[in-house]
Enzyme design. Sequence first.
Site, PDB file in Angstrom:
ATOM      1  N   LYS A  97       0.822  -1.215   0.000  1.00 25.90           N
ATOM      2  CA  LYS A  97       0.000   0.000   0.000  1.00 25.90           C
ATOM      3  C   LYS A  97       0.855   1.263   0.000  1.00 25.90           C
ATOM      4  CE  LYS A  97      -2.253  -0.711   3.836  1.00 25.90           C
ATOM      5  NZ  LYS A  97      -1.506  -1.908   4.241  1.00 25.90           N
ATOM      6  N   ARG A 145      -8.911   1.666   9.746  1.00 25.01           N
ATOM      7  CA  ARG A 145      -8.500   0.294  10.042  1.00 25.01           C
ATOM      8  C   ARG A 145      -9.491  -0.408  10.959  1.00 25.01           C
ATOM      9  NH1 ARG A 145      -2.489   1.187   9.187  1.00 25.01           N
ATOM     10  NH2 ARG A 145      -1.384  -0.701   9.724  1.00 25.01           N
ATOM     11  N   ARG A 194      11.767  -6.052   3.765  1.00 28.58           N
ATOM     12  CA  ARG A 194      11.446  -4.653   3.464  1.00 28.58           C
ATOM     13  C   ARG A 194      12.415  -3.684   4.145  1.00 28.58           C
ATOM     14  NH1 ARG A 194       5.579  -1.974   4.565  1.00 28.58           N
ATOM     15  NH2 ARG A 194       6.047  -2.070   6.776  1.00 28.58           N
ATOM     16  N   ARG A 226      12.310  -1.637   9.582  1.00 26.39           N
ATOM     17  CA  ARG A 226      11.433  -1.159  10.663  1.00 26.39           C
ATOM     18  C   ARG A 226      11.397  -2.149  11.819  1.00 26.39           C
ATOM     19  NH1 ARG A 226       5.809   0.646   7.959  1.00 26.39           N
ATOM     20  NH2 ARG A 226       5.039  -0.366   9.846  1.00 26.39           N
ATOM     21  N   ARG A 265       0.525  -8.334  13.329  1.00 25.75           N
ATOM     22  CA  ARG A 265      -0.125  -7.239  12.585  1.00 25.75           C
ATOM     23  C   ARG A 265      -1.072  -7.793  11.524  1.00 25.75           C
ATOM     24  NH1 ARG A 265       4.909  -4.625  10.452  1.00 25.75           N
ATOM     25  NH2 ARG A 265       3.541  -3.270   9.278  1.00 25.75           N
TER      26      ARG A 265
HETATM   27  P1  AMP Z   1       1.600   1.103   9.052  1.00 28.20           P
HETATM   28  O1  AMP Z   1       2.806   1.868   8.653  1.00 28.20           O
HETATM   29  O2  AMP Z   1       0.365   1.518   8.292  1.00 28.20           O
HETATM   30  O3  AMP Z   1       1.821  -0.383   9.045  1.00 28.20           O
HETATM   31  O4  AMP Z   1       1.298   1.514  10.576  1.00 28.20           O
HETATM   32  C1  AMP Z   1       2.251   1.269  11.600  1.00 28.20           C
HETATM   33  C2  AMP Z   1       1.551   1.241  12.956  1.00 28.20           C
HETATM   34  O5  AMP Z   1       0.926   2.521  13.214  1.00 28.20           O
HETATM   35  C3  AMP Z   1       0.409   0.240  13.079  1.00 28.20           C
HETATM   36  O6  AMP Z   1       0.875  -1.071  13.383  1.00 28.20           O
HETATM   37  C4  AMP Z   1      -0.402   0.852  14.209  1.00 28.20           C
HETATM   38  O7  AMP Z   1       0.221   0.631  15.476  1.00 28.20           O
HETATM   39  C5  AMP Z   1      -0.299   2.345  13.915  1.00 28.20           C
HETATM   40  N1  AMP Z   1      -1.405   2.772  13.005  1.00 28.20           N
HETATM   41  C6  AMP Z   1      -1.301   3.246  11.739  1.00 28.20           C
HETATM   42  N2  AMP Z   1      -2.501   3.537  11.241  1.00 28.20           N
HETATM   43  C7  AMP Z   1      -3.412   3.232  12.197  1.00 28.20           C
HETATM   44  C8  AMP Z   1      -4.828   3.289  12.279  1.00 28.20           C
HETATM   45  N3  AMP Z   1      -5.572   3.722  11.253  1.00 28.20           N
HETATM   46  N4  AMP Z   1      -5.411   2.882  13.424  1.00 28.20           N
HETATM   47  C9  AMP Z   1      -4.695   2.457  14.480  1.00 28.20           C
HETATM   48  N5  AMP Z   1      -3.357   2.364  14.458  1.00 28.20           N
HETATM   49  C10 AMP Z   1      -2.708   2.737  13.342  1.00 28.20           C
END
Ligand code: AMP
Length: 219
Positions: free
Chosen positions: A13, A88, A127, A160, A171
């Site tokens: 994404k 989410r 990644r 990361r 996740r």
């Molecule tokens: P991502 O980079 O989108 O994988 O997001 C990394 C982390 O940020 C996630 O594992 C969550 O802990 C937090 N996060 C990002 N977006 C959201 C969301 N919409 N709702 C809740 N937590 C989020």
Amino acid sequence: MRVVLLGPPGAGKGTQAHRLADRFGLALISTGDIFRANLRDRTALGMEAKGYMDAGDLVPDDVVVRMVLARLSEPDAEPGFVLDGFPRTLGQAWSLEDALAEAGGPLDAVLKFTIPDDVAVHRLLGRFTCPSCQRTYNVESNPPRTAGVCDVCGGRLMHRDDDAEATVRHRIEVYHRDTEPLERLYDERGLLHPVEAVGDVDDVTERAVEAMKAGAAPA
Ligand code: AMP
């Protein structure tokens, strides 16, 4: 155009969000990137999110919703946006829907990137992310031109912390439990466009572009 990208961690994404926002001249809003920038700057928001992010859990809805609605009210989001990583949960989706209805600009499309779990896990373990501009690379499928260096801004690429295997698997479970129900909601709204996310990264972009155009076309 107002577009949401759905799909599990590892579906690509982030990469596609950058490309689609560039291609259509839209604001790119990635909640993960906003949280990581706040963590880096040690803001109160970053400190609040840290424990959840480290564990691979979702940050509570009220925190995320407040942050996204503030970001959506900035001028660059007015002509349209690509939302990566939000909503989410159903609660987040309803808050977004209410806010957009009030602003008179509902969503045009929701692109759902599909990928088997084991492929997503494999991708995330390979990644690398640029901490400066947040672009992502993969050792196998999307390597940088120079190993360890971001093609776009020259930043030093990092793995990361939440891309460690146990956290990655958690996740993905959280995605199935909390985020997958949104697919039904958006399908019922006639907004959902599945995009096959396995294969060449440019081919995925072209499929996503076609889905965006289909979403923008009058019904
Ligand atoms: P991502 O980079 O989108 O994988 O997001 C990394 C982390 O940020 C996630 O594992 C969550 O802990 C937090 N996060 C990002 N977006 C959201 C969301 N919409 N709702 C809740 N937590 C989020």
